[in-house]
Design a protein around this motif. Structure first.
Motif, PDB file in Angstrom:
ATOM      1  N   VAL A 141       0.859  -1.189   0.000  1.00  0.00           N
ATOM      2  CA  VAL A 141       0.000   0.000   0.000  1.00  0.00           C
ATOM      3  C   VAL A 141       0.893   1.235   0.000  1.00  0.00           C
ATOM      4  O   VAL A 141       1.840   1.331   0.785  1.00  0.00           O
ATOM      5  N   ILE A 142       0.587   2.177  -0.892  1.00  0.00           N
ATOM      6  CA  ILE A 142       1.314   3.444  -0.955  1.00  0.00           C
ATOM      7  C   ILE A 142       0.351   4.562  -0.584  1.00  0.00           C
ATOM      8  O   ILE A 142      -0.727   4.675  -1.177  1.00  0.00           O
ATOM      9  N   ALA A 143       0.727   5.365   0.392  1.00  0.00           N
ATOM     10  CA  ALA A 143      -0.128   6.477   0.829  1.00  0.00           C
ATOM     11  C   ALA A 143       0.628   7.784   0.668  1.00  0.00           C
ATOM     12  O   ALA A 143       1.693   7.958   1.273  1.00  0.00           O
ATOM     13  N   HIS A 144       0.082   8.690  -0.147  1.00  0.00           N
ATOM     14  CA  HIS A 144       0.731   9.994  -0.343  1.00  0.00           C
ATOM     15  C   HIS A 144      -0.106  11.100   0.289  1.00  0.00           C
ATOM     16  O   HIS A 144      -1.299  11.246  -0.009  1.00  0.00           O
ATOM     17  N   ASN A 145       0.530  11.842   1.179  1.00  0.00           N
ATOM     18  CA  ASN A 145      -0.102  12.993   1.850  1.00  0.00           C
ATOM     19  C   ASN A 145      -1.477  12.653   2.412  1.00  0.00           C
ATOM     20  O   ASN A 145      -2.426  13.434   2.314  1.00  0.00           O
ATOM     21  N   LEU A 146      -1.570  11.478   3.015  1.00  0.00           N
ATOM     22  CA  LEU A 146      -2.831  11.064   3.639  1.00  0.00           C
ATOM     23  C   LEU A 146      -3.029  11.843   4.931  1.00  0.00           C
ATOM     24  O   LEU A 146      -2.072  12.036   5.698  1.00  0.00           O
ATOM     25  N   PRO A 162       1.113  -9.365  10.869  1.00  0.00           N
ATOM     26  CA  PRO A 162       2.302  -9.495  10.007  1.00  0.00           C
ATOM     27  C   PRO A 162       1.988  -9.935   8.579  1.00  0.00           C
ATOM     28  O   PRO A 162       2.810  -9.751   7.684  1.00  0.00           O
ATOM     29  N   THR A 163       0.799 -10.513   8.363  1.00  0.00           N
ATOM     30  CA  THR A 163       0.451 -10.951   7.009  1.00  0.00           C
ATOM     31  C   THR A 163      -0.133  -9.816   6.170  1.00  0.00           C
ATOM     32  O   THR A 163      -0.319  -9.983   4.963  1.00  0.00           O
ATOM     33  N   TYR A 164      -0.417  -8.676   6.797  1.00  0.00           N
ATOM     34  CA  TYR A 164      -0.953  -7.543   6.053  1.00  0.00           C
ATOM     35  C   TYR A 164       0.148  -6.924   5.184  1.00  0.00           C
ATOM     36  O   TYR A 164       1.336  -7.115   5.438  1.00  0.00           O
ATOM     37  N   PRO A 165      -0.229  -6.159   4.169  1.00  0.00           N
ATOM     38  CA  PRO A 165       0.776  -5.640   3.229  1.00  0.00           C
ATOM     39  C   PRO A 165       1.727  -4.613   3.824  1.00  0.00           C
ATOM     40  O   PRO A 165       1.461  -4.002   4.862  1.00  0.00           O
ATOM     41  N   ILE A 166       2.842  -4.444   3.128  1.00  0.00           N
ATOM     42  CA  ILE A 166       3.826  -3.410   3.445  1.00  0.00           C
ATOM     43  C   ILE A 166       3.182  -2.047   3.187  1.00  0.00           C
ATOM     44  O   ILE A 166       2.366  -1.893   2.274  1.00  0.00           O
ATOM     45  N   LEU A 167       3.561  -1.059   3.985  1.00  0.00           N
ATOM     46  CA  LEU A 167       3.040   0.300   3.810  1.00  0.00           C
ATOM     47  C   LEU A 167       4.185   1.238   3.448  1.00  0.00           C
ATOM     48  O   LEU A 167       5.190   1.303   4.157  1.00  0.00           O
ATOM     49  N   ALA A 168       4.029   1.941   2.337  1.00  0.00           N
ATOM     50  CA  ALA A 168       4.981   2.988   1.948  1.00  0.00           C
ATOM     51  C   ALA A 168       4.315   4.331   2.179  1.00  0.00           C
ATOM     52  O   ALA A 168       3.289   4.637   1.551  1.00  0.00           O
ATOM     53  N   VAL A 169       4.868   5.118   3.084  1.00  0.00           N
ATOM     54  CA  VAL A 169       4.299   6.423   3.436  1.00  0.00           C
ATOM     55  C   VAL A 169       5.121   7.518   2.760  1.00  0.00           C
ATOM     56  O   VAL A 169       6.337   7.608   2.959  1.00  0.00           O
ATOM     57  N   VAL A 170       4.452   8.340   1.976  1.00  0.00           N
ATOM     58  CA  VAL A 170       5.114   9.426   1.244  1.00  0.00           C
ATOM     59  C   VAL A 170       4.455  10.741   1.633  1.00  0.00           C
ATOM     60  O   VAL A 170       3.234  10.889   1.529  1.00  0.00           O
ATOM     61  N   ASN A 171       5.246  11.691   2.081  1.00  0.00           N
ATOM     62  CA  ASN A 171       4.744  13.032   2.414  1.00  0.00           C
ATOM     63  C   ASN A 171       5.582  14.055   1.665  1.00  0.00           C
ATOM     64  O   ASN A 171       6.820  14.001   1.705  1.00  0.00           O
ATOM     65  N   SER A 172       4.920  14.969   0.983  1.00  0.00           N
ATOM     66  CA  SER A 172       5.657  16.015   0.265  1.00  0.00           C
ATOM     67  C   SER A 172       4.946  17.349   0.435  1.00  0.00           C
ATOM     68  O   SER A 172       3.721  17.410   0.558  1.00  0.00           O
ATOM     69  N   THR A 173       5.742  18.398   0.459  1.00  0.00           N
ATOM     70  CA  THR A 173       5.206  19.749   0.567  1.00  0.00           C
ATOM     71  C   THR A 173       6.195  20.688  -0.109  1.00  0.00           C
ATOM     72  O   THR A 173       7.315  20.849   0.368  1.00  0.00           O
ATOM     73  N   GLY A 174       5.793  21.248  -1.237  1.00  0.00           N
ATOM     74  CA  GLY A 174       6.709  22.095  -1.980  1.00  0.00           C
ATOM     75  C   GLY A 174       7.914  21.301  -2.458  1.00  0.00           C
ATOM     76  O   GLY A 174       7.788  20.254  -3.083  1.00  0.00           O
ATOM     77  N   VAL A 470       5.813  26.693   5.238  1.00  0.00           N
ATOM     78  CA  VAL A 470       4.860  27.804   5.377  1.00  0.00           C
ATOM     79  C   VAL A 470       4.546  28.402   4.008  1.00  0.00           C
ATOM     80  O   VAL A 470       3.415  28.791   3.727  1.00  0.00           O
ATOM     81  N   ARG A 471       5.565  28.431   3.150  1.00  0.00           N
ATOM     82  CA  ARG A 471       5.381  28.989   1.806  1.00  0.00           C
ATOM     83  C   ARG A 471       4.452  28.121   0.956  1.00  0.00           C
ATOM     84  O   ARG A 471       3.594  28.633   0.228  1.00  0.00           O
ATOM     85  N   ALA A 472       4.623  26.795   1.040  1.00  0.00           N
ATOM     86  CA  ALA A 472       3.861  25.904   0.158  1.00  0.00           C
ATOM     87  C   ALA A 472       3.421  24.653   0.917  1.00  0.00           C
ATOM     88  O   ALA A 472       3.903  23.557   0.642  1.00  0.00           O
ATOM     89  N   PRO A 473       2.521  24.796   1.875  1.00  0.00           N
ATOM     90  CA  PRO A 473       2.167  23.660   2.740  1.00  0.00           C
ATOM     91  C   PRO A 473       1.451  22.516   2.030  1.00  0.00           C
ATOM     92  O   PRO A 473       1.529  21.365   2.466  1.00  0.00           O
ATOM     93  N   THR A 474       0.752  22.819   0.939  1.00  0.00           N
ATOM     94  CA  THR A 474      -0.022  21.766   0.262  1.00  0.00           C
ATOM     95  C   THR A 474       0.393  21.582  -1.191  1.00  0.00           C
ATOM     96  O   THR A 474      -0.251  20.839  -1.930  1.00  0.00           O
TER      97      THR A 474
END
Length: 519
Positions: A141-146, A162-174, A470-474
């Motif tokens: 599972v890949i989650a971006h800016n959730l 432990p049998t549940y899928p791997i989680l890739a967490v991606v956060n980006s701002t500006g 602060v300049r580009a939070p989203t």
């Protein structure tokens, strides 16, 4: 008449008969990286991507092109003008108001007709609440800016089993971003280690020793003498040395220097490169061949004590390896792979034959220690790569921010990486407390200090990171999305194929000052 070969045949056959099939030609370059086994794993993978953002689309582009089996985009949002302006997988104004998931899936699927894509317009919050088992249908599972609270729930759910899928967490701002992988345990057979397997020069097996000592170096013609493989030269020279030194290899600096001089003294002509190779590889004679120091700890894994028929084949193989290494001469199974060396064709082929025959004998011994049947191809791969095995222990997403003392240590050791991470974590926390309010430097600084022990001073790098947030939070910028698309997809492929070594920790990215780092 069919004269083409499939991927498996094209990448494993000794002699190719006929041209590769269309799929093999399409994926030719990547097959050189992860071979047929990696491609099969990729094609069997099912990915869930939460959000049809520009970054998510860019990550998926780099997974669709190499042929991931299936992907689903879970996103209930419609395309906004902002989306149309930054996402290359939307058709500008004509996509406005349409389902973002459906539009992105439609255009991504045009890249590779062998990939199955699906758009799910459900709300991730409702899925988590009413149908948590949904996530178990995927490999990763890949989650971006959730949204922060939803991400916490998702991470907790996937960590709970432990049998549940791997989680890739991606956060980006500006121009700033970070990503990390959540998994319990990850085993790697094909780590593609840069360390070559041992040639067993100091512990030559009987047929190799017999061959090396039977050659009459002094009566060879100059051509034959200049093409003796360095492996044979070293074994012969070491045996001669041991006869004069109570059966011991060179030990002191002076002895090692003397041994190298003797090797060069064995030359008939000054330009014999094979003896120069032997002198360069002389360290193999006094470096004991044994189980590598990073493999030995694997033998203490608790899972080896509780093996059952349903246990992972990896741990059954690891158990057999432990038993094999416990037998004299206490080494890993021999690899039949030889490095390039100065040698005649006949001498090299004969040497290779000796190694292959011995490797086959040791593989048979190794298989005798297996407690359950294991696919022969998997056994071959395991034995071939035994010197580079890895068992990685992961951690729950968010655990770093729950350890103030560890954060302080990281802040001291990696000030810019940890400062950027703290700023992104602070933005996430602030977005929950002050919904729909624009973040300020004061709010983010307060949230960051709340994660640290009282009185901890934030470095200058933190103020720089906060300024961008602060300049580009989203802002989901196309260039940041493109960079993340490549680097995240790369790590996802490592996890899916179980080849190469993925990042350990949280990868932080700053495209203002153009650096990446890991904490």
């Amino acid at each position: 008449m069919h004269d083409s070969q499939d991927i498996e045949a094209a990448t494993t056959a000794t002699v190719n008969e006929g041209r590769p099939d269309d799929k093999t030609r399409r994926y030719d370059r990547q097959l050189r990286l992860w071979a047929a086994t990696g491609q099969a794993a990729l094609e069997n993978a099912r990915l869930l991507v939460i959000s049809g953002s520009a970054t998510s689309a860019s990550i998926l582009k780099n997974l669709v092109l190499p042929g991931v089996g299936h992907f689903t985009i879970l996103d209930h949002n419609e395309v906004t003008p902002e989306d149309a302006g930054n996402n290359f997988f939307l058709e500008g104004p004509s996509s406005l108001g349409k389902s973002r998931a459906e539009e992105v899936v439609r255009l991504l699927c045009e890249l590779n007709d062998g990939v199955e894509g699906k758009a799910d317009t459900g709300d991730v919050a409702e899925v988590l609440e009413k149908n948590p088992g949904y996530f178990g249908n995927f490999t990763l599972v890949i989650a971006h800016n959730l949204q922060a609270t939803l991400l916490d729930k998702l991470a907790a759910l996937l960590w709970s089993d432990p049998t549940y899928p791997i989680l890739a967490v991606v956060n980006s701002t500006g121009f700033l971003a970070e990503f990390s992988l959540q998994f319990h345990e990850h085993t790697i057979i094909e780590s593609h280690s840069e360390t070559a397997p041992s040639l067993r020069i100091d512990k030559a097996f009987p047929s190799l020793l017999e061959y090396a000592t039977s050659l009459d170096f002094s009566n060879m013609d100059s051509m034959e003498h200049s093409h003796i493989p360095y492996v044979v030269i070293l074994i012969r020279a070491l045996e001669d040395w041991k006869k004069e030194h109570d059966g011991k290899p060179p030990q002191t600096y002076d002895e090692k220097k003397d041994f190298k001089a003797k090797l060069l003294g064995m030359k008939m002509k000054a330009d014999e490169e094979n003896f120069d190779e032997a002198e360069a590889q002389a360290y193999r004679c006094w470096t004991e061949t044994k189980v590598p120091s990073d493999i030995t700890p694997l033998f203490d894994d608790p899972q080896l004590e509780t093996l059952s028929p349903t246990s992972s084949p990896f741990f059954h193989l690891l158990y057999a390896l432990k038993q094999f290494a416990a037998q004299p001469p206490h080494v890993l199974p021999l690899s039949s792979t030889l490095p390039d060396m100065k040698a005649s064709t006949a001498a090299y082929i004969h040497l290779q034959k000796l190694y292959k025959e011995r490797a086959a004998e040791e593989k048979k011994t190794f298989k005798g220690f297996l407690q359950v049947p294991v696919d022969d191809d998997l056994v071959d791969s395991f034995v071939k790569n035994a010197h580079g095995l890895k068992v990685l222990k992961g951690r729950k997403w968010g655990s770093l921010d729950q350890s103030p003392e560890v954060l302080v240590e990281k802040l001291s050791a990696y000030p810019r990486e940890t400062s950027t991470h703290l700023a992104i974590s602070a933005l996430r926390a602030s977005s929950v407390k002050h919904q729909n309010a624009k973040p300020t430097a004061e709010k983010l600084t307060s949230e960051a200090q709340a994660l640290l022990p009282a009185g901890t001073e934030l470095p200058e790098e933190f103020a720089n990171a906060v300024g961008e947030l602060v300049r580009a939070p989203t802002a989901d910028l196309p260039n940041t999305a493109a960079f993340l698309g490549g680097i995240v997809a790369q790590e996802v492929i490592k996890m899916i194929t179980k080849q190469y070594i993925p990042i350990d920790g949280c990868c932080v990215i700053d495209l203002i000052e153009t650096w990446t780092g890991t904490i």
